[in-house]
Design a protein around this motif. Structure first.
Motif, mmCIF file in Angstrom:
data_model
loop_
_atom_site.group_PDB
_atom_site.id
_atom_site.type_symbol
_atom_site.label_atom_id
_atom_site.label_comp_id
_atom_site.label_asym_id
_atom_site.label_seq_id
_atom_site.Cartn_x
_atom_site.Cartn_y
_atom_site.Cartn_z
ATOM 1 N N TYR A 59 -2.006 10.889 15.345
ATOM 2 C CA TYR A 59 -2.490 9.884 14.401
ATOM 3 C C TYR A 59 -2.025 10.205 12.974
ATOM 4 N N THR A 60 -1.961 11.494 12.650
ATOM 5 C CA THR A 60 -1.454 11.889 11.333
ATOM 6 C C THR A 60 -0.021 11.410 11.139
ATOM 7 N N PHE A 61 0.807 11.613 12.167
ATOM 8 C CA PHE A 61 2.212 11.188 12.082
ATOM 9 C C PHE A 61 2.306 9.674 11.954
ATOM 10 N N THR A 62 1.473 8.954 12.705
ATOM 11 C CA THR A 62 1.485 7.488 12.646
ATOM 12 C C THR A 62 1.075 7.001 11.259
ATOM 13 N N ILE A 63 0.043 7.615 10.687
ATOM 14 C CA ILE A 63 -0.385 7.257 9.330
ATOM 15 C C ILE A 63 0.738 7.528 8.332
ATOM 16 N N ALA A 64 1.454 8.645 8.517
ATOM 17 C CA ALA A 64 2.567 8.984 7.617
ATOM 18 C C ALA A 64 3.656 7.918 7.671
ATOM 19 N N THR B 276 4.897 1.664 3.449
ATOM 20 C CA THR B 276 4.243 1.102 2.258
ATOM 21 C C THR B 276 5.036 1.445 1.005
ATOM 22 N N GLY B 277 5.450 2.704 0.898
ATOM 23 C CA GLY B 277 6.235 3.122 -0.262
ATOM 24 C C GLY B 277 7.581 2.419 -0.334
ATOM 25 N N LYS B 278 8.229 2.254 0.819
ATOM 26 C CA LYS B 278 9.522 1.570 0.864
ATOM 27 C C LYS B 278 9.390 0.114 0.415
ATOM 28 N N PHE C 205 0.491 9.379 -2.397
ATOM 29 C CA PHE C 205 -0.545 9.369 -3.425
ATOM 30 C C PHE C 205 -1.704 8.445 -3.049
ATOM 31 N N LEU C 206 -1.371 7.313 -2.436
ATOM 32 C CA LEU C 206 -2.416 6.381 -2.006
ATOM 33 C C LEU C 206 -3.367 7.069 -1.026
ATOM 34 N N CYS C 207 -2.800 7.799 -0.066
ATOM 35 C CA CYS C 207 -3.617 8.504 0.914
ATOM 36 C C CYS C 207 -4.446 9.601 0.236
ATOM 37 N N THR C 208 -3.813 10.357 -0.677
ATOM 38 C CA THR C 208 -4.525 11.424 -1.391
ATOM 39 C C THR C 208 -5.720 10.868 -2.152
ATOM 40 N N ALA C 209 -5.523 9.725 -2.808
ATOM 41 C CA ALA C 209 -6.602 9.104 -3.581
ATOM 42 C C ALA C 209 -7.744 8.652 -2.671
ATOM 43 N N VAL C 210 -7.417 8.048 -1.527
ATOM 44 C CA VAL C 210 -8.450 7.581 -0.594
ATOM 45 C C VAL C 210 -9.243 8.761 -0.045
ATOM 46 N N VAL C 211 -8.532 9.840 0.320
ATOM 47 C CA VAL C 211 -9.205 11.033 0.854
ATOM 48 C C VAL C 211 -10.118 11.653 -0.201
ATOM 49 N N ALA C 212 -9.627 11.736 -1.442
ATOM 50 C CA ALA C 212 -10.439 12.298 -2.528
ATOM 51 C C ALA C 212 -11.668 11.430 -2.788
#
Length: 398
Positions: A7-12, A18-20, A42-49
């Motif tokens: 799931y981590t790989f799929t999210i990546a 999204t970035g592209k 960064f979007l993922c980092t912000a959501v996790v934080a």
């Protein structure tokens, strides 16, 4: 809550897409060559934080695929490197390494000065110097116990991890703007070479790809990784501990330059298309690696040391940008290759090898190829700088 590897790989993959898409639709992002993985990461980092802040629930990802993607990426660089290109990079390599050494010394003196200013033990500043910035998370984890046990700096690990986190974020953001500034300020002309070392250019040219090109590229990459891991194991047995990606880079170079002896003329005739396949697969590997690296950042670890780390990193980032613009660009030749190397130098100074290459890739996709830069910077980052940094740190620790 831990998200498993699949799931981590799929999210990546979703985040990289999204970035592209964001880059394709935002001229400002293209203008400053912001790497595509940075946006989704960064979007993922912000959501996790945000999840941690609001619900006190840390989200962690199983990043088992991340390290393999880095090996895949550097094997691809090696497979596109010819001996004549390596020989051409000899003098620039020595110069860039020397400049990196000078900056490491500056970083350590600046870190110790900031620590003293905040009333901390001066040597604690080394953890926000070359240990965490030039050295990265691996060097941070390796040296933190020494600082805790020998010097009594109990929060050494937190300082180093926090500085590495902020440095990595900064490194992702400064490469493209630095390149754009240098090209405009010094009227540097972009190259007309569309054959990128990594990735596919944004000029609309369709790569020469087909089934066999991709299949040969995958086979070559796998063989390079197998050989690279063998080289890494042999070096480790001799007591020489270098990152595994350096061995894969070396293996790729060996395979590429011995290929005319080992393969048939039919395969060699196909190889220009395989080069495009290697560039595309390597670009995907790098994008997913950097996305996953940013996904793994845990910003809440900055709690308790935020003020000191933020102040120290502001100083370090300013020093790195000034050093790159005024010193690195000039000493590396003041040409387009120097611009691309300068874009990557932020990764050397503040982030990681992957960050340096991601910045350079974004610039070359915008302006054209810079083959020498993609040999010189990885060799400096991975092969030499860790050894020199270890010697410098040893001298400062005493």
């Amino acid at each position: 809550m831990e998200i498993d590897a699949f799931y981590t790989f799929t999210i990546a993959v979703i985040l990289l897409l999204t970035g592209k898409i964001a880059t394709l639709n935002a001229p400002l992002l293209r203008k400053y060559s912001i790497p595509e993985p940075v946006i989704g990461g960064f979007l993922c980092t912000a959501v996790v934080a945000l999840s941690y802040t609001l619900f006190d629930r840390p989200v962690t990802f199983d990043l088992a695929m991340r390290d393999f993607l880095l090996l895949l990426f550097f094997a691809g660089i090696g497979l596109k490197a010819e001996v004549k290109m390596l020989l051409a990079g000899g003098r620039p390599l020595v110069i860039l390494l020397s400049l990196a050494v000078v900056l490491m010394l500056i970083q350590n003196f600046a870190g110790m000065g900031m620590a003293s200013l905040f009333g901390l033990e001066a040597k604690a500043g080394l953890m926000v110097g070359s240990i965490s910035l030039t050295g990265g998370i691996g060097t941070t984890l390796a040296w933190a116990p020494t600082f805790t046990e020998r010097l009594g700096i109990t929060n050494a690990m937190e300082l180093g991890v926090a500085a590495n986190t902020v440095g990595l974020i900064a490194a992702c953001m400064i490469g493209g703007p630095v390149a754009a500034f240098l090209m405009k300020r010094h009227s540097v002309a972009a190259t007309d070479d569309p054959e990128l070392s990594i990735g596919v250019s944004n000029d609309g040219r369709q790569p020469k790809l087909d089934y066999f090109c991709i299949l040969w590229a995958v086979l070559a990459l796998n063989l390079a990784i197998i050989l690279g891991l063998g080289i890494h194991d042999a070096l480790t047995r001799t007591g020489l501990n270098l990152p595994a990606f350096v061995s894969c880079l070396m293996a790729g170079i060996l395979i590429r330059n011995l290929m005319p002896i080992a393969v048939s003329s039919r395969v060699q005739k196909l190889w220009p298309g395989v080069d495009d396949g290697l560039a595309l697969v390597s670009d995907l590997a790098l994008g997913l690696f950097l996305t996953m690296a940013l996904m793994g950042l845990q910003l809440w670890q900055l709690n308790g040391v935020f003020t000191f780390v933020a102040s120290a990193l502001v100083v370090q980032i300013i020093l790195a940008v000034i050093f790159t613009i005024s010193i690195v660009f000039r000493f590396m030749g003041k040409d387009y290759e120097a611009v691309v190397i300068s874009a990557g130098f932020g990764g050397i100074a503040l982030g990681s090898t992957a960050t340096a290459i991601a910045n350079m890739t974004a610039v070359t996709q915008q302006y054209g190829a810079a083959h020498r830069a993609f040999i010189v910077v990885p060799l400096v980052c991975g092969f030499f700088i860790d050894i020199v940094n270890a010697l410098i740190i040893s001298v400062f620790v005493g």
